[in-house]
Design an enzyme around this catalytic site. Structure first.
Site, PDB file in Angstrom:
ATOM      1  N   SER A 118       0.845  -1.183   0.000  1.00 32.80           N
ATOM      2  CA  SER A 118       0.000   0.000   0.000  1.00 32.80           C
ATOM      3  C   SER A 118       0.883   1.236   0.000  1.00 32.80           C
ATOM      4  O   SER A 118       1.830   1.325   0.786  1.00 32.80           O
ATOM      5  CB  SER A 118      -0.905   0.010   1.235  1.00 32.80           C
ATOM      6  OG  SER A 118      -1.736   1.157   1.247  1.00 32.80           O
ATOM      7  N   HIS A 122       2.132  12.188  -0.583  1.00 35.71           N
ATOM      8  CA  HIS A 122       1.710  13.588  -0.526  1.00 35.71           C
ATOM      9  C   HIS A 122       2.945  14.434  -0.830  1.00 35.71           C
ATOM     10  O   HIS A 122       3.987  14.289  -0.181  1.00 35.71           O
ATOM     11  CB  HIS A 122       1.145  13.926   0.853  1.00 35.71           C
ATOM     12  CG  HIS A 122      -0.077  13.140   1.205  1.00 35.71           C
ATOM     13  ND1 HIS A 122      -1.302  13.373   0.611  1.00 35.71           N
ATOM     14  CD2 HIS A 122      -0.269  12.121   2.069  1.00 35.71           C
ATOM     15  CE1 HIS A 122      -2.193  12.551   1.103  1.00 35.71           C
ATOM     16  NE2 HIS A 122      -1.599  11.766   1.990  1.00 35.71           N
ATOM     17  N   HIS A 132      -2.054   7.335  -4.945  1.00 33.06           N
ATOM     18  CA  HIS A 132      -2.306   6.154  -4.115  1.00 33.06           C
ATOM     19  C   HIS A 132      -2.191   4.921  -4.992  1.00 33.06           C
ATOM     20  O   HIS A 132      -2.586   4.928  -6.161  1.00 33.06           O
ATOM     21  CB  HIS A 132      -3.709   6.220  -3.496  1.00 33.06           C
ATOM     22  CG  HIS A 132      -4.266   4.892  -3.113  1.00 33.06           C
ATOM     23  ND1 HIS A 132      -5.157   4.196  -3.897  1.00 33.06           N
ATOM     24  CD2 HIS A 132      -4.042   4.114  -2.024  1.00 33.06           C
ATOM     25  CE1 HIS A 132      -5.470   3.060  -3.308  1.00 33.06           C
ATOM     26  NE2 HIS A 132      -4.817   2.981  -2.173  1.00 33.06           N
ATOM     27  N   ASN A 134      -2.248   0.361  -4.441  1.00 28.61           N
ATOM     28  CA  ASN A 134      -2.111  -0.852  -3.634  1.00 28.61           C
ATOM     29  C   ASN A 134      -2.457  -2.074  -4.461  1.00 28.61           C
ATOM     30  O   ASN A 134      -3.232  -1.981  -5.429  1.00 28.61           O
ATOM     31  CB  ASN A 134      -2.986  -0.792  -2.370  1.00 28.61           C
ATOM     32  CG  ASN A 134      -4.454  -1.019  -2.661  1.00 28.61           C
ATOM     33  OD1 ASN A 134      -4.892  -2.143  -2.853  1.00 28.61           O
ATOM     34  ND2 ASN A 134      -5.226   0.058  -2.697  1.00 28.61           N
ATOM     35  N   HIS A 196     -20.655  12.354   0.572  1.00 28.36           N
ATOM     36  CA  HIS A 196     -21.097  13.518   1.335  1.00 28.36           C
ATOM     37  C   HIS A 196     -20.571  14.830   0.743  1.00 28.36           C
ATOM     38  O   HIS A 196     -21.011  15.910   1.146  1.00 28.36           O
ATOM     39  CB  HIS A 196     -20.705  13.392   2.813  1.00 28.36           C
ATOM     40  CG  HIS A 196     -19.229  13.407   3.068  1.00 28.36           C
ATOM     41  ND1 HIS A 196     -18.467  12.262   3.123  1.00 28.36           N
ATOM     42  CD2 HIS A 196     -18.370  14.439   3.290  1.00 28.36           C
ATOM     43  CE1 HIS A 196     -17.203  12.579   3.384  1.00 28.36           C
ATOM     44  NE2 HIS A 196     -17.116  13.896   3.482  1.00 28.36           N
TER      45      HIS A 196
END
Length: 296
Positions: A118, A122, A132, A134, A196
Site C-alpha cells: 500500500s 503527498h 495512491h 495498492n 457527502h
C-alpha cells in the site's frame, strides 16, 4: 497457517515486497535528482523503515510487515510504502463483512491470510499530484482473491497528466483483455467517490476487488501488471511538475484537497477499516493521512 496454497501465498508476498523495493529505490532517486526548483536546497530524503507487527487477541504472533516512510524531503512531504503479510482468525464483525461480500463458510472456519503493498504519496509542490496505489491477495479456506489499483489525486489539475496516467494503465491492462481497463476505470470512479461531498476524490485510475476468475496464475499476472504500471504512470508527472514555482493560493488549494483525501480514507476506505478492525499496526494503517490538511 500451512495449506495447499502455500506456494501461491509465498509468490504473492514476495512480489509485493519486490515491488516495494523498486518503488522505494525510484522515489529516493527522485530525491537525489531534484537539484533545481522549489525545495531543491534540502538534503535528499531517505525512507525510514520500521517493522510492524500484528498480534492476535490471545497475544500470539499474527504476522506483520514493513512500514517505509519519508517526511519533509525535497520532493515528498510525506510518503509511505508499506508491505504486510498477516494471518489469523477473523472476528465477528469481519466475518459478517466477508459473508456480505459472498464469501461462504466464514462462520465455520474464519481463518484468513492476507498480503499486499500500500502506497500513498503527498507531495511538497502542489503542482505535483498526490497518488495512491495498492495491490493485495486475500485467502480463506473457502476462497482467495486479488485486489488493488492506483488513482491520481491532483489539487491543481492538468489534463495531459491525467491522460498520461490513464493511458499508461490501459497499456498495462490491455494484454490481459481490452475489457479490463474500461471496467476497472469505471470501478475506480465509483469507489473513489465521496458521497457527502458529491464529488470524486481525484481524477481516477483503476480499481478492482474480489478478483477470482478461477485461474490463479492469470489473476496474479493481472495484479502484477497493475503494480508495474504505477511507476511509469507517475514518475514522469513528478519529474515535469516538481520544478514549477507555486503561490500561496496553490498551497492553500493543496491543503483543502488533502482534507477531502483524509475524509475519504477515514470514512469510506475498505483497507483502512480492515486494517484497524483486524488489529494491524495503527500507524501503518493511517500512514495514508496527509501531514497537514485544511477545511474551509
Amino acid at each position: 497457517m500451512k495449506d495447499a496454497f502455500d506456494t501461491e501465498k509465498s509468490r504473492a508476498a514476495g512480489w509485493f515486497r519486490e515491488l516495494r523495493d523498486q518503488i522505494v529505490a525510484a522515489f529516493e532517486g527522485l530525491e537525489d535528482s531534484h537539484d533545481t526548483g522549489p525545495f531543491s536546497d534540502r538534503t535528499p530524503g531517505r525512507f525510514e523503515v520500521t517493522k510492524t507487527q500484528r498480534r492476535a487477541e490471545d497475544g500470539s504472533d499474527a504476522g506483520g510487515g514493513l512500514m517505509s516512510a519519508m517526511r519533509g524531503a525535497r520532493v515528498f512531504e510525506k510518503v509511505g510504502v508499506n508491505v504486510s503479510e498477516v494471518y489469523g482468525t477473523l472476528g465477528d464483525a469481519a466475518q459478517k463483512a466477508m459473508a456480505a461480500r459472498g464469501i461462504p463458510g466464514m462462520d465455520s472456519d474464519p481463518r484468513f491470510w492476507a498480503s499486499g503493498i500500500s502506497l500513498v504519496a503527498h507531495m511538497q509542490n502542489p503542482h505535483v499530484p498526490a497518488v495512491h496505489m495498492n495491490t493485495r491477495m486475500f485467502w480463506t479456506p473457502h476462497a482467495w482473491w486479488f485486489g488493488g489499483g492506483s488513482d491520481l489525486n491532483p489539487c491543481l489539475e492538468y489534463a495531459e497528466d491525467t491522460e498520461h496516467f490513464h493511458a499508461t494503465q490501459k497499456a498495462h491492462l490491455d494484454p490481459h483483455g481490452e475489457d479490463h481497463y474500461p471496467r476497472l476505470k469505471a470501478w475506480a470512479d465509483e469507489y473513489f467517490y465521496i458521497p457527502h461531498r458529491n464529488r470524486a476524490r481525484g481524477v481516477g485510475g483503476i480499481f478492482m476487488d474480489d478478483r477470482n476468475s478461477g485461474d490463479w496464475e492469470a489473476d496474479f499476472a493481472l495484479t502484477q501488471d497493475i503494480g508495474r504500471a504505477f511507476l511509469p504512470a507517475f514518475l514522469p508527472l513528478v519529474e515535469k511538475r516538481r520544478v514549477q514555482d507555486f503561490s500561496e493560493a496553490d498551497k492553500d488549494a493543496q491543503l483543502v484537497h488533502r482534507g477531502l483525501y483524509a475524509e475519504y480514507n477515514l470514512v469510506y476506505d475498505r483497507g483502512t477499516k480492515f486494517g484497524l478492525a483486524t488489529g494491524h499496526d495503527a500507524n501503518a494503517v493511517l500512514m495514508s493521512l496527509p501531514p497537514m490538511a485544511k477545511w474551509v
